[in-house]
Design an enzyme around this catalytic site. Sequence first.
Site, mmCIF file in Angstrom:
data_model
loop_
_atom_site.group_PDB
_atom_site.id
_atom_site.type_symbol
_atom_site.label_atom_id
_atom_site.label_comp_id
_atom_site.label_asym_id
_atom_site.label_seq_id
_atom_site.Cartn_x
_atom_site.Cartn_y
_atom_site.Cartn_z
ATOM 1 N N ASN A 54 0.809 -1.222 0.000
ATOM 2 C CA ASN A 54 0.000 0.000 0.000
ATOM 3 C C ASN A 54 0.838 1.265 0.000
ATOM 4 O OD1 ASN A 54 -2.678 -0.660 -0.187
ATOM 5 N ND2 ASN A 54 -3.149 -0.403 1.959
ATOM 6 N N GLY A 61 2.555 12.706 1.988
ATOM 7 C CA GLY A 61 3.896 12.939 2.511
ATOM 8 C C GLY A 61 4.104 12.236 3.831
ATOM 9 N N GLU A 269 -4.613 14.284 0.168
ATOM 10 C CA GLU A 269 -4.951 15.426 1.010
ATOM 11 C C GLU A 269 -4.168 16.680 0.631
ATOM 12 O OE1 GLU A 269 -6.469 15.256 5.511
ATOM 13 O OE2 GLU A 269 -5.319 13.635 4.669
ATOM 14 N N ARG A 293 -10.203 13.461 8.827
ATOM 15 C CA ARG A 293 -10.809 12.655 7.766
ATOM 16 C C ARG A 293 -12.187 12.149 8.160
ATOM 17 N NH1 ARG A 293 -5.562 9.337 5.468
ATOM 18 N NH2 ARG A 293 -4.706 11.148 4.415
ATOM 19 N N HIS A 396 -10.139 3.290 3.594
ATOM 20 C CA HIS A 396 -8.777 3.711 3.276
ATOM 21 C C HIS A 396 -7.722 3.078 4.167
ATOM 22 C CE1 HIS A 396 -5.487 6.056 1.913
ATOM 23 N NE2 HIS A 396 -5.401 6.797 3.002
ATOM 24 N N GLY A 439 -0.429 11.688 6.396
ATOM 25 C CA GLY A 439 1.017 11.891 6.559
ATOM 26 C C GLY A 439 1.604 11.121 7.722
#
Length: 464
Positions: A54, A61, A269, A293, A396, A439
Amino acid sequence: MAEKFQPLSVSKLADSYDAVIIGSGGTGLSAAIQAHELGLKVAVFEKEAELGGNTNRASSGMNAAETNVQLQHGVIDNVADFYHETYKDGGRLNDKDMLGYFVYHTAPAIDWLADHGIKLDDITVTGGMSKKRTHRPASMAPIGGFLVKSLLDVVAKEDIPVFNKTKVTSLVRDDEGRIDGVKVNANGLIKTIGAKAVILATGGFGASKEYIERFRPDLKDYKTTNQPGATGDGLKLAENVGAELMQMNLVQVHPTVQQDHPHVYLIGEAVRGEGAILVNAQGKRFVNELNTRKIVSNSITALPEHSAYLIFDQGIRDRAKAIEFYDKTGLVVHGDTIEDLAKKLKMDPDTLTQTVATWNKAVEGHNDAEFGRTTGMDRGITKPGFFAIHIAPAIHYTMGGIHITPKTQVLDGNGDVIKGLFAAGEVAGGLHGNNRVGGNSIAETVVFGRQAGQQVTLYVRKQK
């Protein structure tokens, strides 16, 4: 173009290693490099043909606080703020010891990568964070593919054996219950391989119908952004030797996923971090786009269409390079003006024009009176052309997983350490609470991948 990394042929499998690492994403590769550099004989086993898991799909980042990179960009940060924001964003359900270890080891992880020639010199912001903490390459390329390729370059240079199409089918235990090997199916070759220790770096269960149905039946019809191999294999291996799973009901739905094509595309994002806004089918904003989120996803699901549009301009597009890929793939709607874009989206042009004008004023005065957004306001939506991407939430990330200590040791149901078994990355639960911050997962792969490599080395040294 550099040559693509070639995994070894299964004929090169040794009968034993000091440590076997299962999974070739950011966690597995970081663990392998760290343990190898500390003197262990290691091997990485990946069940899929493609390496990287994944991690390949990560786009924003790697979060870190108090880094030299931040200071070079004029950002003065504080690790304690990073801790408190992540704890609050995780619904205060994060394992505090794991979180403490994590935040204090993000800056050293950025330095460790740089020491290996992997430089993350640009920064942006993601939802739930008050500062620019999200480190990425200066090219602004999506972090995931960049990191996997760069780590594989190090692996190649250091001659660390990596095998693909090699699925670990079970863990082997000695008479005292210590893990001391693995059974593998290596492209049809069935073999038992000795190991003084095993690191599970197999990723989450976002693509496992079985686990989603078992722990979150309400999400069973949702699409997923995960690669097909994210089926929770490491969880099964661990459960079969008595490991405890924790917080398995905590599954993250990502708010911005393009789902109108057979392939599902996560829209990172960073697009919102660089200034994009979200509007409903009428062309009106409805949420602080950089809230957590969980909150953004719930707000989109609450709309009658259960979907929304990301709206941005050329200025934002220039700052989020992944958009070029989204556009090539046919996910981006183009307009010469805002009115033109609105017509293509079948919205009232006046409404969308008014929404964008109000937003641009909010950016100018740095005051979003409507929704209280305070980050991702470095630029308005003013530079032609104008663009939109249709998005909706999808599964996700799985915050739950194997119960571990901050030293990545796997725990059983009594809270005792299962000797010789370590786990890190998305397969492990506890770090993120009920909401993972954008991130933080890439940072977790490097921070806890390195930690697993170090702890396995200490464990193996004691065995010798």
